[in-house]
Scaffold this active site. Sequence first.
Site, PDB file in Angstrom:
ATOM      1  N   ASP A 131     -11.690  18.336 -17.224  1.00 29.53           N
ATOM      2  CA  ASP A 131     -10.987  18.243 -15.799  1.00 29.53           C
ATOM      3  C   ASP A 131     -11.039  16.602 -15.345  1.00 29.53           C
ATOM      4  O   ASP A 131     -11.733  15.926 -15.985  1.00 29.53           O
ATOM      5  CB  ASP A 131     -11.859  18.910 -14.773  1.00 29.53           C
ATOM      6  CG  ASP A 131     -11.141  18.854 -13.226  1.00 29.53           C
ATOM      7  OD1 ASP A 131      -9.925  18.732 -13.190  1.00 29.53           O
ATOM      8  OD2 ASP A 131     -11.913  18.755 -12.346  1.00 29.53           O
ATOM      9  N   SER A 132     -10.416  16.190 -14.308  1.00 27.48           N
ATOM     10  CA  SER A 132     -10.377  15.112 -13.866  1.00 27.48           C
ATOM     11  C   SER A 132     -11.839  14.523 -13.602  1.00 27.48           C
ATOM     12  O   SER A 132     -12.294  13.434 -13.142  1.00 27.48           O
ATOM     13  CB  SER A 132      -9.582  14.791 -12.482  1.00 27.48           C
ATOM     14  OG  SER A 132     -10.124  15.545 -11.647  1.00 27.48           O
TER      15      SER A 132
ATOM     16  N   CYS B 169      -7.645  22.058 -14.733  1.00 25.43           N
ATOM     17  CA  CYS B 169      -7.391  21.213 -13.968  1.00 25.43           C
ATOM     18  C   CYS B 169      -5.744  21.570 -13.794  1.00 25.43           C
ATOM     19  O   CYS B 169      -5.059  21.485 -14.616  1.00 25.43           O
ATOM     20  CB  CYS B 169      -7.376  19.854 -14.243  1.00 25.43           C
ATOM     21  SG  CYS B 169      -6.633  18.565 -13.218  1.00 25.43           S
TER      22      CYS B 169
ATOM     23  N   GLU C 275     -16.564  15.618  -5.845  1.00 24.04           N
ATOM     24  CA  GLU C 275     -17.147  14.577  -6.798  1.00 24.04           C
ATOM     25  C   GLU C 275     -18.506  13.976  -6.242  1.00 24.04           C
ATOM     26  O   GLU C 275     -19.281  13.655  -7.007  1.00 24.04           O
ATOM     27  CB  GLU C 275     -16.238  13.530  -7.160  1.00 24.04           C
ATOM     28  CG  GLU C 275     -15.033  13.842  -7.901  1.00 24.04           C
ATOM     29  CD  GLU C 275     -15.293  14.384  -9.239  1.00 24.04           C
ATOM     30  OE1 GLU C 275     -15.954  13.351 -10.100  1.00 24.04           O
ATOM     31  OE2 GLU C 275     -14.663  15.370  -9.900  1.00 24.04           O
TER      32      GLU C 275
ATOM     33  N   CYS D  29      -6.502  24.120  -6.840  1.00 26.16           N
ATOM     34  CA  CYS D  29      -7.114  22.942  -7.506  1.00 26.16           C
ATOM     35  C   CYS D  29      -8.768  23.264  -7.852  1.00 26.16           C
ATOM     36  O   CYS D  29      -9.419  23.867  -6.929  1.00 26.16           O
ATOM     37  CB  CYS D  29      -7.460  21.600  -6.720  1.00 26.16           C
ATOM     38  SG  CYS D  29      -8.586  20.407  -7.150  1.00 26.16           S
TER      39      CYS D  29
ATOM     40  N   HIS E 168     -11.348  21.909  -7.987  1.00 31.36           N
ATOM     41  CA  HIS E 168     -12.552  21.503  -7.102  1.00 31.36           C
ATOM     42  C   HIS E 168     -12.896  22.345  -5.868  1.00 31.36           C
ATOM     43  O   HIS E 168     -13.882  22.342  -5.249  1.00 31.36           O
ATOM     44  CB  HIS E 168     -12.355  19.998  -6.756  1.00 31.36           C
ATOM     45  CG  HIS E 168     -12.328  19.037  -7.740  1.00 31.36           C
ATOM     46  ND1 HIS E 168     -11.505  18.697  -8.803  1.00 31.36           N
ATOM     47  CD2 HIS E 168     -13.314  18.180  -7.791  1.00 31.36           C
ATOM     48  CE1 HIS E 168     -12.177  17.824  -9.491  1.00 31.36           C
ATOM     49  NE2 HIS E 168     -13.022  17.303  -8.926  1.00 31.36           N
TER      50      HIS E 168
HETATM   51  N1  DGL Z   1      -9.345  19.773 -10.262  1.00 31.17           N
HETATM   52  C1  DGL Z   1      -8.037  19.127 -10.422  1.00 31.17           C
HETATM   53  C2  DGL Z   1      -7.032  20.141 -10.099  1.00 31.17           C
HETATM   54  O1  DGL Z   1      -7.376  21.356 -10.451  1.00 31.17           O
HETATM   55  C3  DGL Z   1      -8.069  18.060  -9.545  1.00 31.17           C
HETATM   56  C4  DGL Z   1      -7.538  17.154  -9.521  1.00 31.17           C
HETATM   57  C5  DGL Z   1      -7.433  15.591  -9.054  1.00 31.17           C
HETATM   58  O2  DGL Z   1      -8.427  14.905  -9.623  1.00 31.17           O
HETATM   59  O3  DGL Z   1      -6.939  15.075  -8.081  1.00 31.17           O
HETATM   60  O4  DGL Z   1      -6.077  20.024  -9.727  1.00 31.17           O
END
Ligand code: DGL
Length: 275
Positions: free
Chosen positions: A18-19, A81, A159, A191, A193
Amino acid sequence: MTLNTEIIHRNRPIAVFDSGVGGISVLQHIHALLPNETLHYFADSRHAPYGSKTPAEIEARCFEVADFLIGQGAKALVVACNTATAAAIAAMRTKYALPVFGMEPAVKPAAEASQNGIIGVLATTGTLKSAQFAGLLESYGRHVKVVTQACVGLVECVERGELHAENTLKLVAQYCQPLLDQGADTIVLGCTHYPFVRPLIEQVAGSRVVLIDTGAAVATHLQKRLAALDLLTSRGEAGRVWFWTNSEAKNAQQVIEELWGMPAEVLTLQVLPCR
Ligand code: DGL
């Protein structure tokens, strides 16, 4: 392939990325369903959020992270993600021979679950602006009213590990209220997160609003596909879970362990090796 190399192949890790740390919400479902699999998780936290990047920038990040994980022996890749899936899943499937799994906001299940035909979607700007999301609305959003809300800044709260902070609650309220004001009885956590701030979303939205997240569905789909490909591990014991992060934060390990819910083996990479 001989029998031995097939077994070795099956016992290689499933890689998830993921990011940042959000995809750990998906990893939890995968680990619960497939406890004997070795799991590799990569948090690209130095480059979070992806949601404000261009599709080309996100694709470049996905390639770099995927190349690294494949270099570690991955047998399958899970893009945990929504934003990265929307921007790069097609290119990844073209580039890589191994199975690549993605995820998308649960518009279809939400449309089915809604009693009043009004659903809200919380997601990143990148996801909401994507052609993939437009396609989802076209396919499953025609008979319901879909209200969307980009949650700028919420990924960063997760984060930083600020899951219960006053500021996080303020953002959650700011983003949920417009959906509630427009009558949404079902809200999609679009998302990975956001499941980590689910208690705050529940606090704001109340118990009558149904929250839908896709982590469990992704894990079930992964299990079925790997079984069909004969790629599930043949090992009869619990698999190990490894985390990589390129976060510069001093508390990176602590945040990962808080989200994972137990002590974690975390390796910090300063720079990803270039290929
Ligand atoms: N967890 C990512 C998602 O599902 C997030 C993204 C981000 O870094 O903006 O979209």
